[in-house]
Design an enzyme around this catalytic site. Structure first.
Site, PDB file in Angstrom:
ATOM      1  N   ASP A 184     -14.037   7.577   4.850  1.00 39.93           N
ATOM      2  CA  ASP A 184     -13.515   7.304   6.186  1.00 39.93           C
ATOM      3  C   ASP A 184     -14.642   7.354   7.208  1.00 39.93           C
ATOM      4  O   ASP A 184     -15.520   8.223   7.143  1.00 39.93           O
ATOM      5  CB  ASP A 184     -12.465   8.350   6.589  1.00 39.93           C
ATOM      6  CG  ASP A 184     -11.181   8.247   5.773  1.00 39.93           C
ATOM      7  OD1 ASP A 184     -10.958   7.181   5.159  1.00 39.93           O
ATOM      8  OD2 ASP A 184     -10.419   9.226   5.762  1.00 39.93           O
ATOM      9  N   ASP A 225       0.857  -1.186   0.000  1.00 37.76           N
ATOM     10  CA  ASP A 225       0.000   0.000   0.000  1.00 37.76           C
ATOM     11  C   ASP A 225       0.892   1.234   0.000  1.00 37.76           C
ATOM     12  O   ASP A 225       1.765   1.383   0.855  1.00 37.76           O
ATOM     13  CB  ASP A 225      -0.873  -0.036   1.259  1.00 37.76           C
ATOM     14  CG  ASP A 225      -1.812   1.146   1.371  1.00 37.76           C
ATOM     15  OD1 ASP A 225      -1.735   2.056   0.521  1.00 37.76           O
ATOM     16  OD2 ASP A 225      -2.615   1.171   2.307  1.00 37.76           O
ATOM     17  N   ARG A 235       5.030   1.670  10.123  1.00 39.35           N
ATOM     18  CA  ARG A 235       5.050   2.908   9.343  1.00 39.35           C
ATOM     19  C   ARG A 235       6.068   3.839   9.992  1.00 39.35           C
ATOM     20  O   ARG A 235       5.753   4.629  10.885  1.00 39.35           O
ATOM     21  CB  ARG A 235       3.655   3.528   9.295  1.00 39.35           C
ATOM     22  CG  ARG A 235       2.638   2.628   8.583  1.00 39.35           C
ATOM     23  CD  ARG A 235       1.263   3.241   8.490  1.00 39.35           C
ATOM     24  NE  ARG A 235       0.312   2.314   7.865  1.00 39.35           N
ATOM     25  CZ  ARG A 235      -0.993   2.523   7.771  1.00 39.35           C
ATOM     26  NH1 ARG A 235      -1.510   3.656   8.261  1.00 39.35           N
ATOM     27  NH2 ARG A 235      -1.783   1.635   7.203  1.00 39.35           N
ATOM     28  N   SER A 272     -10.792   3.362   7.225  1.00 34.94           N
ATOM     29  CA  SER A 272     -10.753   3.832   5.842  1.00 34.94           C
ATOM     30  C   SER A 272     -11.200   2.669   4.976  1.00 34.94           C
ATOM     31  O   SER A 272     -10.720   1.537   5.153  1.00 34.94           O
ATOM     32  CB  SER A 272      -9.331   4.266   5.471  1.00 34.94           C
ATOM     33  OG  SER A 272      -9.245   4.599   4.101  1.00 34.94           O
ATOM     34  N   GLN A 298      -4.471  -3.640  12.367  1.00 34.16           N
ATOM     35  CA  GLN A 298      -5.816  -3.447  11.821  1.00 34.16           C
ATOM     36  C   GLN A 298      -6.487  -4.788  11.570  1.00 34.16           C
ATOM     37  O   GLN A 298      -5.816  -5.813  11.394  1.00 34.16           O
ATOM     38  CB  GLN A 298      -5.769  -2.711  10.470  1.00 34.16           C
ATOM     39  CG  GLN A 298      -5.278  -1.297  10.508  1.00 34.16           C
ATOM     40  CD  GLN A 298      -5.320  -0.635   9.142  1.00 34.16           C
ATOM     41  OE1 GLN A 298      -5.177   0.567   9.029  1.00 34.16           O
ATOM     42  NE2 GLN A 298      -5.511  -1.413   8.077  1.00 34.16           N
ATOM     43  N   GLU A 312     -10.482   8.962  13.415  1.00 35.40           N
ATOM     44  CA  GLU A 312     -10.776   8.042  12.314  1.00 35.40           C
ATOM     45  C   GLU A 312     -10.647   6.611  12.812  1.00 35.40           C
ATOM     46  O   GLU A 312      -9.625   6.230  13.378  1.00 35.40           O
ATOM     47  CB  GLU A 312      -9.812   8.276  11.155  1.00 35.40           C
ATOM     48  CG  GLU A 312     -10.033   7.337   9.984  1.00 35.40           C
ATOM     49  CD  GLU A 312      -8.933   7.413   8.940  1.00 35.40           C
ATOM     50  OE1 GLU A 312      -8.577   6.358   8.384  1.00 35.40           O
ATOM     51  OE2 GLU A 312      -8.424   8.529   8.698  1.00 35.40           O
TER      52      GLU A 312
END
Length: 345
Positions: free
Chosen positions: A246, A57, A111, A262, A126, A259
């Site tokens: 989102d 991604d 990340r 997504s 996630q 959030e």
């Protein structure tokens, strides 16, 4: 350091041991509800993928993945995933999943370029899910139907958590409000995107913002999206674009919008080529994933990611994601949090 929110007189409702039990309770219950609600079954997912296949991604296109070479593969380079957005679609084809059914996986990512604060960590976990759809289902009505199903699973999990921990009180509204990013700009033309999110979430409590990735009337995007998974460029009528968005909620502990997910209907071959052209990267069409899609070997799908530690943080009324996951944090952030009664794992 990004801006750190330190709630006044904060004290965690649950101690460390009860927090750990609560994390397990939430993850098990929500996973089962998500699976049942969307007709998904669990699959095993990779932590890293080969570089050069187009499977990772690209997020906003600026984040650099963590990579390393594997001696047993003739020193081939692999990348730690940012998410499983494209890998899942390959898995749907490989497993032969039928229309109306799908898969989900525990996605663990690194990340390294993330700006750390109350909501963002170097470590990302996630529930990544993906389901096969038919061509007539590539529309906003179907997207909204899936959004409401996911929100229903979140509401049930909040209720279940509060039943097990009566000292926690529910705060999520019974319904989720849907708004297009262009309409949100029209409502708050003088505010930047994050402040628009804050205002709309403060008003409704839970919001699905549609159309993330396309340029709005001011020439700017509400937020960035890679060109090769969500379909953000299809015109949905009345000058609106995008079959993605989102899910955000208003979080009273931090007095901000958060959030949770997504998600979106994924690109078909036309949308893929259009979005690669818009973003100035048509050369990606030569990658393995993109060729598979363009040659018709991948099913039409809808999918997304739902933050595990972030959902646990919200439902356990924590002030920092470091209270629901073990990660690394700057020394000064740890010191500030400790002084404010926030214990980071």
């Amino acid at each position: 350091m990004s801006k750190l929110i330190l709630p006044k007189s904060y004290k965690s409702t649950l101690d460390i041991q009860r927090t750990e039990l609560g994390i397990k309770l939430i993850k098990d219950f929500f996973e089962q509800n998500l699976s049942t609600e969307l007709k998904l079954h669990r699959v095993t997912a990779p932590l890293f993928v080969r570089k050069g296949l187009g499977l990772n991604d690209d997020l906003n296109g600026t984040e650099k993945p963590v990579s390393f070479r594997v001696h047993a593969l003739d020193d081939a380079e692999v990348e730690v995933v940012h998410s499983l957005a494209k890998w899942k679609r390959m898995a749907l084809a490989e497993y032969g999943i039928r229309i109306g059914y799908g898969i989900y996986a525990d996605m663990n990512a690194i990340r390294a370029d993330e700006q750390l604060d109350n909501l963002h960590s170097v470590y990302v976990d996630q529930w990544d899910w993906e389901a096969v759809i038919s061509r007539p289902q590539r529309n906003l009505e179907f997207l909204y139907k899936m959004v409401r199903r996911i929100y229903s699973a979140i509401l049930r999990t909040e209720y279940f958590t509060c039943e097990n921990y009566p000292e926690l009180r529910p705060f999520l509204p019974p319904d989720i409000h849907i708004v297009h990013s262009q309409d949100l700009l029209n409502m708050f033309p003088s505010l930047p995107p994050k402040d628009r999110e804050r205002e709309i979430c403060r008003k409704y409590g839970a919001v699905f913002i549609v159309g993330i990735g396309s340029r709005l009337s001011d020439g700017e995007k509400h937020d960035g999206r890679a060109p090769d998974y969500d379909d953000w460029s299809t015109c949905t009528g009345d000058g609106r674009y995008g079959l993605n968005g989102d899910i955000l909620v208003w979080y009273p502990v931090l007095d901000c919008a958060v959030e949770i997910s997504s998600m979106g209907i994924r690109v078909d071959s036309d949308a893929l080529l259009r979005q690669l052209d818009i973003e100035g990267c048509p050369e990606r069409s030569r990658f393995y994933f993109h060729r598979s899609l363009l040659e018709g070997r991948l099913p039409l799908s809808i999918g997304g990611g739902i933050g595990q530690s972030r959902l646990c943080m919200l439902l356990l009324h924590k002030a920092h994601i470091g209270e629901t996951q073990a990660s690394v944090w700057p020394d000064d952030m740890r010191e500030e949090c400790e002084a404010a009664g926030i214990h980071l794992f």
